[in-house]
Design a protein around this motif. Structure first.
Motif, PDB file in Angstrom:
ATOM      1  N   GLU A   1     -15.810   7.325   1.444  1.00 55.39           N
ATOM      2  CA  GLU A   1     -14.877   6.592   2.297  1.00 55.39           C
ATOM      3  C   GLU A   1     -15.218   6.848   3.759  1.00 55.39           C
ATOM      4  OE1 GLU A   1     -12.534   4.455   1.619  1.00 55.39           O
ATOM      5  OE2 GLU A   1     -12.362   4.640  -0.560  1.00 55.39           O
TER       6      GLU A   1
ATOM      7  N   VAL B   1       0.824  -1.196   0.000  1.00 57.99           N
ATOM      8  CA  VAL B   1       0.000   0.000   0.000  1.00 57.99           C
ATOM      9  C   VAL B   1       0.864   1.254   0.000  1.00 57.99           C
ATOM     10  CG1 VAL B   1      -1.651   1.356   1.333  1.00 57.99           C
ATOM     11  CG2 VAL B   1      -1.974  -1.104   1.088  1.00 57.99           C
TER      12      VAL B   1
ATOM     13  N   LYS C   1      -6.052  10.682   1.076  1.00 58.40           N
ATOM     14  CA  LYS C   1      -4.914  10.442   0.178  1.00 58.40           C
ATOM     15  C   LYS C   1      -5.237   9.346  -0.825  1.00 58.40           C
ATOM     16  CE  LYS C   1      -1.067  12.190   2.918  1.00 58.40           C
ATOM     17  NZ  LYS C   1       0.231  11.912   3.558  1.00 58.40           N
ATOM     18  N   LYS C   2      -5.987   8.339  -0.385  1.00 61.34           N
ATOM     19  CA  LYS C   2      -6.411   7.293  -1.316  1.00 61.34           C
ATOM     20  C   LYS C   2      -7.305   7.877  -2.406  1.00 61.34           C
ATOM     21  CE  LYS C   2      -9.287   3.125  -1.626  1.00 61.34           C
ATOM     22  NZ  LYS C   2     -10.308   3.769  -2.491  1.00 61.34           N
TER      23      LYS C   2
ATOM     24  N   HIS D   1     -15.046  12.032   2.578  1.00 61.81           N
ATOM     25  CA  HIS D   1     -14.825  11.243   3.792  1.00 61.81           C
ATOM     26  C   HIS D   1     -15.971  11.521   4.755  1.00 61.81           C
ATOM     27  CE1 HIS D   1     -13.409  14.633   6.401  1.00 61.81           C
ATOM     28  NE2 HIS D   1     -12.902  15.105   5.274  1.00 61.81           N
TER      29      HIS D   1
ATOM     30  N   GLU E   1      -5.650   9.012   5.714  1.00 65.64           N
ATOM     31  CA  GLU E   1      -5.451   7.821   4.884  1.00 65.64           C
ATOM     32  C   GLU E   1      -6.453   7.773   3.737  1.00 65.64           C
ATOM     33  OE1 GLU E   1      -5.807   4.536   7.537  1.00 65.64           O
ATOM     34  OE2 GLU E   1      -3.939   4.963   8.617  1.00 65.64           O
ATOM     35  N   VAL E   2      -7.739   7.973   4.043  1.00 67.77           N
ATOM     36  CA  VAL E   2      -8.756   7.793   2.999  1.00 67.77           C
ATOM     37  C   VAL E   2      -8.737   8.947   1.998  1.00 67.77           C
ATOM     38  CG1 VAL E   2     -10.201   6.364   4.499  1.00 67.77           C
ATOM     39  CG2 VAL E   2     -10.663   8.823   4.331  1.00 67.77           C
TER      40      VAL E   2
ATOM     41  N   GLN F   1      -4.827   7.694  -5.439  1.00 70.08           N
ATOM     42  CA  GLN F   1      -5.112   6.394  -6.050  1.00 70.08           C
ATOM     43  C   GLN F   1      -6.360   6.435  -6.927  1.00 70.08           C
ATOM     44  OE1 GLN F   1      -4.817   2.983  -3.385  1.00 70.08           O
ATOM     45  NE2 GLN F   1      -6.527   1.984  -4.422  1.00 70.08           N
ATOM     46  N   ASP F   2      -7.453   6.965  -6.369  1.00 67.22           N
ATOM     47  CA  ASP F   2      -8.706   6.992  -7.127  1.00 67.22           C
ATOM     48  C   ASP F   2      -8.759   8.148  -8.124  1.00 67.22           C
ATOM     49  OD1 ASP F   2      -9.323   4.892  -5.497  1.00 67.22           O
ATOM     50  OD2 ASP F   2     -10.788   5.969  -4.278  1.00 67.22           O
TER      51      ASP F   2
ATOM     52  N   LEU G   1       0.960   4.197  -2.887  1.00 67.42           N
ATOM     53  CA  LEU G   1       0.748   5.609  -2.617  1.00 67.42           C
ATOM     54  C   LEU G   1       1.949   6.444  -3.032  1.00 67.42           C
ATOM     55  CD1 LEU G   1      -1.050   5.587   0.846  1.00 67.42           C
ATOM     56  CD2 LEU G   1      -2.006   6.200  -1.360  1.00 67.42           C
TER      57      LEU G   1
END
Length: 439
Positions: free
Chosen positions: A91, A7, A105-106, A50, A102-103, A110-111, A11
């Motif tokens: 999220e 993970v 940044k995801k 979030h 964390e969420v 990432q998304d 990232l």
């Protein structure tokens, strides 16, 4: 360990890619992509958020994203905005700031979301505002009334949504001074910017009436020490700047120790339907059957959106239709309405940004001062202000848990300016014409 390493590597790789793009815009290379911004294709736009689907703020607030998704379903079924359908990714951060980082940044790295919408919570969202602005991701309609969202110089991508806590505190303090003059006042507040910003407004009017100030930690559900301290100080009025769960806990704890005080509750925790459910649920957990209508009767609250019980309001009519078609099994509450209105407001900004969509054009649309919505007071959006709703009305909860407006909407600033009548000619959904062609 192996999963954590993978993970972290993913990232890190995403961060490297993001650092190669300019001003938050980049070519993604995906088939069908318009090549303007991350998360945008010819037929869709991806936004993320979030939300506290679990954790201490979940009771009540977990339904906000349900309302938003229903509104996006309605918008998409009507063709979307400027030919694009809105994809909405939620999220769960559990109202935990570490998890929020964390969420988010995801979602961004990432998304590859185009924008963040309605990130909820002062202690949570404050931990990602710098990251979002560094990455130049539109950070729109934050679900918190903290003053920090209105800082165009430091955080040009971030915009508030609900009335800020200082404006609301001023309106509450002014009402108390006029209607509960001479009463001893106790403050119950979340021990972060919620409490600090609220007190900044309240103190302008009732500092001499305040006999006790009690903060709570959202990680601790035992509020007996705070409520006991308010009682012992002789507070006849409790101003509760609390999320719904802690408004309910404060009311229940007061009843448990036979302490009768007039509650004045901020908009973040004053929805009668949400409080009714929480009082009943918390009462059962404690082995007690409670009468929510009796406990809520006479509670005074502030709000800026039309109450869900106002069946004649053109916006409530639309929201009820959306509710009935897409989420009929959900209880229709003001909390659900909050999410639906937030989604509609985002769609307005998206339309104003035009078909040739970029992140900067979305931010420019937010700053244009042209956005109008269901609210009973105007937005404060300009190039110099990223403040959301600029005022509130005052209501009282009736014995049947309906509400009665006891002070018409007023507006004010976040400093020491006057409080003035809120004169707003609201457009109807039909007049806004969200689906009337492309920009």
């Amino acid at each position: 360990m192996k999963r954590t390493t993978l993970v972290a590597a993913a990232l890190a790789a995403a961060l490297t890619l993001a650092s190669c793009s300019g001003a938050g815009e980049q070519q993604t290379g995906d088939a069908g992509d318009s090549g303007t911004s991350p998360g945008v294709t010819d037929t869709s736009v991806l936004v993320g958020t979030h939300q506290p689907l679990t954790g201490p703020a979940a009771p009540g607030y977990s339904r906000i994203s349900v309302g938003a998704r229903a509104m996006f379903d309605y918008i998409n079924e009507n063709g979307g905005v400027n030919g694009r359908k809105i994809e909405y990714r939620v999220e769960d951060d559990g109202y935990n700031p570490t998890r929020t980082v964390e969420v988010v940044k995801k979602l961004v790295l990432q998304d590859q979301v185009f924008a963040l919408l309605g990130g909820l919570g002062t202690p949570t969202h404050s931990k990602v505002i710098e990251f979002l602005n560094t990455e130049k991701v539109p950070d729109l309609l934050v679900s918190s009334g903290a003053l920090m969202w209105d800082d165009p110089q430091k955080s040009p991508m971030t915009f508030g949504y609900q009335v800020d806590y200082t404006r609301e505190g001023k309106i509450q303090g002014d009402w108390i001074k006029k209607n509960l003059a001479g009463k001893k006042v106790g403050l119950m507040f979340q021990n972060d910017d919620v409490g600090r910003d609220s007190q900044k407004g309240l103190d302008q009017f009732i500092a001499d009436q305040i006999v006790s100030r009690q903060g709570y930690d959202p990680a601790n559900t035992d509020v007996l020490p705070q409520i006991s301290a308010l009682r012992d100080a002789g507070a006849e009025v409790i101003v509760c700047s609390c999320v719904p769960a802690y408004t309910a806990l404060s009311i229940l704890t007061s009843a448990k120790i036979s302490y009768r005080a007039q509650f004045v509750v901020s908009s973040i925790g004053a929805d009668p339907a949400t409080l009714t459910g929480l009082l009943q649920e918390f009462g059962k957990r404690g082995g007690t059957e409670v009468s929510a209508p009796q406990l809520l009767n006479g509670l005074v609250g502030t709000g800026y959106l039309p109450d869900v019980s106002r069946a004649d309001d053109p916006w409530i009519k639309l929201l009820r239709e959306v509710h009935q078609k897409y989420i009929p099994n959900e209880q229709l509450t003001n909390t659900l309405v909050f999410g639906m209105v937030q989604a509609f407001t985002f769609a307005q900004a998206l339309k104003a940004a035009g078909r040739d969509l970029t992140r900067q054009k979305l931010v420019d649309a937010m700053s244009s001062g042209t956005l109008e919505g269901p609210g009973l007071t105007p937005f404060g959006y300009t190039q110099q202000s990223h403040s959301g709703y600029t005022g509130a009305y005052v209501f009282k909860i009736n014995p049947d848990t309906t509400t009665t407006e006891i002070q018409a909407p007023v507006v004010t600033d976040r400093e020491n300016g006057p409080i003035t009548p809120g004169t707003l000619q609201r457009k109807t959904p039909q007049e806004i014409n969200l689906f009337g062609g492309t920009s």
